[in-house]
Design an enzyme around this catalytic site. Structure first.
Site, mmCIF file in Angstrom:
data_model
loop_
_atom_site.group_PDB
_atom_site.id
_atom_site.type_symbol
_atom_site.label_atom_id
_atom_site.label_comp_id
_atom_site.label_asym_id
_atom_site.label_seq_id
_atom_site.Cartn_x
_atom_site.Cartn_y
_atom_site.Cartn_z
ATOM 1 C CG HIS A 38 6.459 -13.565 -74.138
ATOM 2 N ND1 HIS A 38 7.771 -13.556 -74.527
ATOM 3 C CD2 HIS A 38 5.857 -12.596 -74.893
ATOM 4 C CE1 HIS A 38 7.962 -12.651 -75.464
ATOM 5 N NE2 HIS A 38 6.807 -12.047 -75.702
ATOM 6 N NE ARG A 59 11.748 -9.565 -76.881
ATOM 7 C CZ ARG A 59 10.456 -9.568 -77.224
ATOM 8 N NH1 ARG A 59 9.516 -9.438 -76.298
ATOM 9 N NH2 ARG A 59 10.092 -9.728 -78.478
HETATM 10 P P1 NDP Z 1 9.401 0.766 -80.480
HETATM 11 O O1 NDP Z 1 10.551 0.462 -81.358
HETATM 12 O O2 NDP Z 1 8.231 1.471 -81.053
HETATM 13 O O3 NDP Z 1 9.893 1.637 -79.238
HETATM 14 C C1 NDP Z 1 11.073 1.381 -78.564
HETATM 15 C C2 NDP Z 1 11.339 2.488 -77.563
HETATM 16 O O4 NDP Z 1 12.519 2.163 -76.830
HETATM 17 C C3 NDP Z 1 11.584 3.832 -78.247
HETATM 18 O O5 NDP Z 1 11.020 4.872 -77.504
HETATM 19 C C4 NDP Z 1 13.113 3.937 -78.215
HETATM 20 O O6 NDP Z 1 13.618 5.251 -78.203
HETATM 21 C C5 NDP Z 1 13.401 3.279 -76.884
HETATM 22 N N1 NDP Z 1 14.795 2.858 -76.822
HETATM 23 C C6 NDP Z 1 15.458 2.002 -77.635
HETATM 24 N N2 NDP Z 1 16.748 1.912 -77.269
HETATM 25 C C7 NDP Z 1 16.912 2.743 -76.218
HETATM 26 C C8 NDP Z 1 18.021 3.116 -75.416
HETATM 27 N N3 NDP Z 1 19.242 2.610 -75.619
HETATM 28 N N4 NDP Z 1 17.810 4.007 -74.421
HETATM 29 C C9 NDP Z 1 16.592 4.534 -74.214
HETATM 30 N N5 NDP Z 1 15.501 4.232 -74.933
HETATM 31 C C10 NDP Z 1 15.657 3.345 -75.929
HETATM 32 O O7 NDP Z 1 8.972 -0.612 -79.827
HETATM 33 P P2 NDP Z 1 7.534 -1.031 -79.251
HETATM 34 O O8 NDP Z 1 7.068 0.017 -78.336
HETATM 35 O O9 NDP Z 1 6.640 -1.462 -80.344
HETATM 36 O O10 NDP Z 1 7.924 -2.368 -78.454
HETATM 37 C C11 NDP Z 1 8.844 -2.326 -77.380
HETATM 38 C C12 NDP Z 1 9.228 -3.754 -77.002
HETATM 39 O O11 NDP Z 1 8.149 -4.414 -76.358
HETATM 40 C C13 NDP Z 1 9.548 -4.679 -78.179
HETATM 41 O O12 NDP Z 1 10.845 -4.471 -78.674
HETATM 42 C C14 NDP Z 1 9.416 -6.037 -77.536
HETATM 43 O O13 NDP Z 1 10.646 -6.399 -76.964
HETATM 44 C C15 NDP Z 1 8.389 -5.808 -76.415
HETATM 45 N N6 NDP Z 1 7.121 -6.500 -76.662
HETATM 46 C C16 NDP Z 1 6.662 -7.390 -75.717
HETATM 47 C C17 NDP Z 1 5.463 -8.049 -75.903
HETATM 48 C C18 NDP Z 1 4.942 -8.976 -74.860
HETATM 49 O O14 NDP Z 1 3.915 -9.644 -75.069
HETATM 50 N N7 NDP Z 1 5.561 -9.064 -73.703
HETATM 51 C C19 NDP Z 1 4.653 -7.830 -77.096
HETATM 52 C C20 NDP Z 1 5.226 -6.894 -78.016
HETATM 53 C C21 NDP Z 1 6.402 -6.253 -77.801
HETATM 54 P P3 NDP Z 1 13.406 6.241 -79.447
HETATM 55 O O15 NDP Z 1 11.915 6.578 -79.413
HETATM 56 O O16 NDP Z 1 14.250 7.400 -79.111
HETATM 57 O O17 NDP Z 1 13.796 5.493 -80.687
HETATM 58 C C1 OXD Z 2 6.623 -9.532 -79.729
HETATM 59 C C2 OXD Z 2 6.322 -10.262 -78.517
HETATM 60 O O1 OXD Z 2 7.733 -9.013 -79.822
HETATM 61 O O2 OXD Z 2 5.295 -10.956 -78.463
HETATM 62 O O3 OXD Z 2 5.752 -9.443 -80.615
HETATM 63 O O4 OXD Z 2 7.067 -10.199 -77.538
#
Ligand code: NDP
Ligand code: OXD
Length: 310
Positions: free
Chosen positions: A273, A225
């Site tokens: 994106h 993001r």
């Molecule tokens: P998940 O919820 O599976 O994973 C999130 C990860 O971030 C976890 O490992 C979590 O830690 C970690 N995290 C959250 N908060 C913190 C913090 N304060 N400090 C350190 N680590 C933290 O999400 P996804 O992997 O499925 O997706 C990640 C992001 O990717 C989405 O939220 C979205 O914003 C983005 N995205 C972008 C897309 C694009 O096309 N550009 C498409 C899809 C998603 P923990 O494991 O300890 O909970």
């Molecule tokens: C999602 C993205 O969060 O596309 O699915 O960024």
């Protein structure tokens, strides 16, 4: 019993999703009316994307879950009217797409492909790039997407260090957590990938201080993001050579405004994106499985923890 499933998303989403959703719902053994309009008190499930104008979830008193078409839920998670369970999207095809984007852009920078793709002066520089084993990567975020990307890079021999909120043990990938862990992960990373959700805690994870910890010339890939990075700090780090390139897929404002300096910066690549899209055929199966679970009284998949924000 016939369920009422409200599809709250754009016309374009409806065109893509209506047919595969009907198929997936039927394949899950459910009978449902999939609709774009229903009296709120009759709705059993809401399939939701931020492209929908729906903001007030309070009248949906019978709704058993709100099922997001998006993986990132920052635009809905803080909605006070939403008291129903919220599930985010975890789609195997979306994960596959993210792995391809991250591996592709990592290899672009690792192999210095740009030098050979655009070489107007026909420079013959036989300097070989290091091997992947010599190019440390920090994966910030070790959830569904970060872990899959970390494993794929590790399979190519990149030494990957993961960083997440809570401690993790993953074979072959040292994992760190907390502020000290972040500093340690960044201190040797030549490539940094940010796959964190947007929450108040993750805002500006990469800022002037943390960018200064990187070895000079590191590369940033941000498919997570926009708010994970302080834009001004990144531009300053790029201008100082502290960061040699940033490939950015997500931005604080999207579409990225035409006058944003990222568009014209010579060491920034903007992708719009597109790192990973939810694919209707597989995503609809995930949604239908969650409706089946809801009806069977089983735990829903991919529940969002409101307090955590993701
Ligand atoms: P998940 O919820 O599976 O994973 C999130 C990860 O971030 C976890 O490992 C979590 O830690 C970690 N995290 C959250 N908060 C913190 C913090 N304060 N400090 C350190 N680590 C933290 O999400 P996804 O992997 O499925 O997706 C990640 C992001 O990717 C989405 O939220 C979205 O914003 C983005 N995205 C972008 C897309 C694009 O096309 N550009 C498409 C899809 C998603 P923990 O494991 O300890 O909970
Ligand atoms: C999602 C993205 O969060 O596309 O699915 O960024």
């Amino acid at each position: 019993m016939t369920l009422t499933v409200l599809f709250a998303a754009s016309d374009a989403n409806w065109a893509e999703y209506a047919a595969p959703l009907r198929t997936a719902i039927a394949d899950a053994g459910l009978t449902a009316t999939l609709t774009r309009e229903a009296a709120p008190g009759t709705v059993d499930y809401i399939i939701y994307a931020p492209s929908s104008p729906l903001q007030d979830f309070a009248p949906y008193t019978r709704c058993k879950a709100v099922l997001s078409l998006w993986a990132g839920v920052e635009r809905i998670v803080g909605n006070a009217s939403l008291t129903q369970p919220l599930c985010r999207m975890v789609d195997p095809a979306l994960t596959e797409g993210m792995v391809e984007w991250v591996v592709g852009h990592s290899l672009r920078h690792h192999l210095r492909m740009d030098r050979y793709i655009v070489n107007p002066d026909h420079v013959w520089d036989p300097t070989c790039p290091p091997l992947a084993r010599e190019r440390p990567v920090a994966m910030l975020g070790m959830g569904e997407l970060g872990t899959a990307c970390a494993r794929a890079l590790k399979a190519l021999n990149f030494p990957v260090t993961g960083w997440s909120r809570t401690p993790k043990a993953i074979d072959g990938i040292p994992c760190l957590h907390g502020e000290e862990g972040l500093d340690q992960a960044l201190s040797s990373a030549q490539i940094v990938v940010t796959l964190l959700p947007r929450t108040p805690e993750t805002e500006n994870t990469l800022n002037a201080r943390t960018l200064s910890l990187l070895p000079k010339g590191a590369v940033i890939l941000n498919p997570g993001r926009g708010a994970l990075i302080d834009d001004d700090a990144l531009l300053a780090a790029l201008d100082a050579g502290q960061v040699s390139h940033a490939t950015l897929d997500v931005f604080r404002v999207e579409p990225l405004p035409q006058d944003h300096p990222f568009w014209s910066h010579p060491r920034v690549t903007v992708t719009p994106h597109i790192a990973a899209d939810t694919r209707p055929s597989s995503a609809c199966r995930v949604i239908a499985e969650n409706i089946r679970r809801g009806e069977a009284g089983e735990a829903l998949l991919n529940r969002v923890d409101r307090a955590r924000g993701y």
